[in-house]
Motif scaffolding. Structure first.
Motif, PDB file in Angstrom:
ATOM      1  N   CYS A  81     -11.352   5.645   1.505  1.00 19.38           N
ATOM      2  CA  CYS A  81     -11.304   4.896   0.251  1.00 19.38           C
ATOM      3  C   CYS A  81     -11.987   3.553   0.437  1.00 19.38           C
ATOM      4  O   CYS A  81     -12.178   3.092   1.563  1.00 19.38           O
ATOM      5  CB  CYS A  81      -9.864   4.720  -0.224  1.00 19.38           C
ATOM      6  N   MET A 120      -7.592   4.322  -6.200  1.00 15.05           N
ATOM      7  CA  MET A 120      -6.382   5.136  -6.170  1.00 15.05           C
ATOM      8  C   MET A 120      -6.532   6.498  -6.845  1.00 15.05           C
ATOM      9  O   MET A 120      -6.081   7.512  -6.282  1.00 15.05           O
ATOM     10  CB  MET A 120      -5.210   4.377  -6.771  1.00 15.05           C
ATOM     11  N   GLN A 154       0.818  -1.212   0.000  1.00 17.62           N
ATOM     12  CA  GLN A 154       0.000   0.000   0.000  1.00 17.62           C
ATOM     13  C   GLN A 154       0.854   1.265   0.000  1.00 17.62           C
ATOM     14  O   GLN A 154       0.592   2.206  -0.753  1.00 17.62           O
ATOM     15  CB  GLN A 154      -0.946  -0.009   1.206  1.00 17.62           C
ATOM     16  N   LEU A 177      -5.155   0.237  -0.785  1.00 17.01           N
ATOM     17  CA  LEU A 177      -4.443   0.825  -1.916  1.00 17.01           C
ATOM     18  C   LEU A 177      -3.558  -0.237  -2.558  1.00 17.01           C
ATOM     19  O   LEU A 177      -3.072  -1.151  -1.883  1.00 17.01           O
ATOM     20  CB  LEU A 177      -3.586   2.005  -1.450  1.00 17.01           C
ATOM     21  N   LEU A 206       1.209   3.913  -3.242  1.00 15.26           N
ATOM     22  CA  LEU A 206       0.842   5.330  -3.173  1.00 15.26           C
ATOM     23  C   LEU A 206       1.981   6.209  -3.675  1.00 15.26           C
ATOM     24  O   LEU A 206       1.763   7.149  -4.455  1.00 15.26           O
ATOM     25  CB  LEU A 206       0.478   5.711  -1.740  1.00 15.26           C
ATOM     26  N   ALA A 243       2.132   5.905  -7.403  1.00 14.90           N
ATOM     27  CA  ALA A 243       1.006   6.581  -8.055  1.00 14.90           C
ATOM     28  C   ALA A 243       1.196   8.094  -8.073  1.00 14.90           C
ATOM     29  O   ALA A 243       0.740   8.775  -8.998  1.00 14.90           O
ATOM     30  CB  ALA A 243      -0.296   6.221  -7.348  1.00 14.90           C
ATOM     31  N   ASP A 264      -1.424  -1.367  -6.716  1.00 11.66           N
ATOM     32  CA  ASP A 264      -0.969  -0.939  -8.039  1.00 11.66           C
ATOM     33  C   ASP A 264      -1.687  -1.671  -9.164  1.00 11.66           C
ATOM     34  O   ASP A 264      -1.217  -1.682 -10.306  1.00 11.66           O
ATOM     35  CB  ASP A 264       0.543  -1.127  -8.182  1.00 11.66           C
TER      36      ASP A 264
END
Length: 324
Positions: A127, A304, A21, A131, A25, A28, A133
């Motif tokens: 969220c 995301m 996670q 999180l 982040l 991203a 990818d």
């Protein structure tokens, strides 16, 4: 508009879910980063994310020395990392904490927490799920790579096996019912399986699953002895996904694909995990596993982009505050 940070740390305790996670982040955001795996003092581990009295070096002397030159930004995930990100905020870093730290969010600049945690605060970003990818771009990249099961009989059912957790009852009964249902589906409608475990899967259960399918040509992976981990290739190449009901991260990543997702006995989940599964069931993103796998239309669940949009508002506010 903020520029890329000159100095960013990604902090976690080594747990795979926390690492994924935090790293996801940072990637991203397009940030370069130094990854820090922390080993807390026993008292600091017990008290996290509160600061235990009389412990001046909660993560050892090397980390304390590094903190004398704090990064501009820090991203942490998990309760142990929350202590470190809290200390770094005090040292001057912009602290982004992932997952509910179990104390007031104003000890960090931003807290990103799944909505089933029901955390509230002016600096909280909620969220759906964890999180990661997994998105259309990464799936295309993973799909382009050669895979040993690309030519398996269709439909290819990915079976993702987790392990015991406080939030869901995981035992041999769950595994027996799940694979009995899948074997019924295969006998009736054909197809093939690709089975992938996790670090949490008990070795005894992993071995029983290996033995169960030893006479088949189905790929089975539980550890390095089975070869390279096929997890990403599975998400990219399967026709549908079946999971045990014990991991928010694993279920979130499966739901980020455009594949039907089935959960074995979701009623075994309790607490916040049950809230998460109930939301996905209500919206139709997942279905309980039955004796037949009937496909259904889905929309990929990817939280995301919204998290990044909200986070950039906080980063832009920091930038404007610096230049005033």
């Amino acid at each position: 508009m903020t520029s890329k940070p000159k100095h960013c740390w990604v902090i976690h305790d080594g747990a795979a879910g926390n690492r994924r996670q935090a790293v996801a982040l940072a990637e991203a955001l397009g940030w370069g980063f130094d990854e820090k795996v922390i080993t807390p003092h026993p008292l600091a581990k017990l008290a996290a994310p509160r600061l235990p009295p009389l412990i001046k070096q909660a993560f050892g002397s090397a980390f304390s020395t590094a903190m004398q030159n704090p990064p501009e930004f820090v991203i942490g995930c998990g309760r142990q990392a929350a202590t470190a990100t809290r200390l770094l905020k005090q040292a001057g870093s912009f602290a982004i904490q992932i997952l509910n730290p179990r104390m007031a969010s104003d000890h960090w600049d931003v807290v990103i927490a799944p909505e089933h945690d029901r955390l509230q605060g002016s600096n909280v970003i909620s969220c759906t799920g964890g999180l990661h990818d997994v998105n259309a771009r990464s799936l295309n990249i993973w799909r382009s790579k050669t895979s040993a099961f690309k030519h398996s009989d269709a439909p290819l059912t990915a079976v993702l096996v987790g392990g015991p957790s406080q939030a869901a009852l995981f035992n041999e009964g769950l595994i027996e019912v799940m694979f009995s249902q899948l074997e019924y589906e295969l006998a009736k409608n054909g197809g093939s399986l690709i089975i992938c475990g996790s670090r949490r899967t008990p070795k005894a259960i992993a071995e029983k699953i290996r033995q169960r399918f030893s006479d088949s040509n189905f790929a089975v992976w539980f550890d390095e002895n089975d070869g390279e981990n096929p997890y990403r290739a599975i998400l990219a190449n399967a026709d549908r996904i079946v999971l045990t009901p014990d991991s928010v991260n694993m279920i979130s990543e499966a739901c980020a694909t455009e594949l039907p997702v089935f959960i074995a006995q979701p009623e075994r989940a309790t607490g916040r995990l049950r809230l998460f599964l109930d939301r996905l069931l209500k919206t139709g993103r997942i279905k309980p596993l039955g004796r037949e796998l009937i496909s259904f239309p889905v929309t990929a669940l990817n939280t995301m982009p919204d998290v990044i949009t909200q986070l950039k508002r906080f980063l832009n506010l920091k930038w404007m505050t610096k230049i005033v």
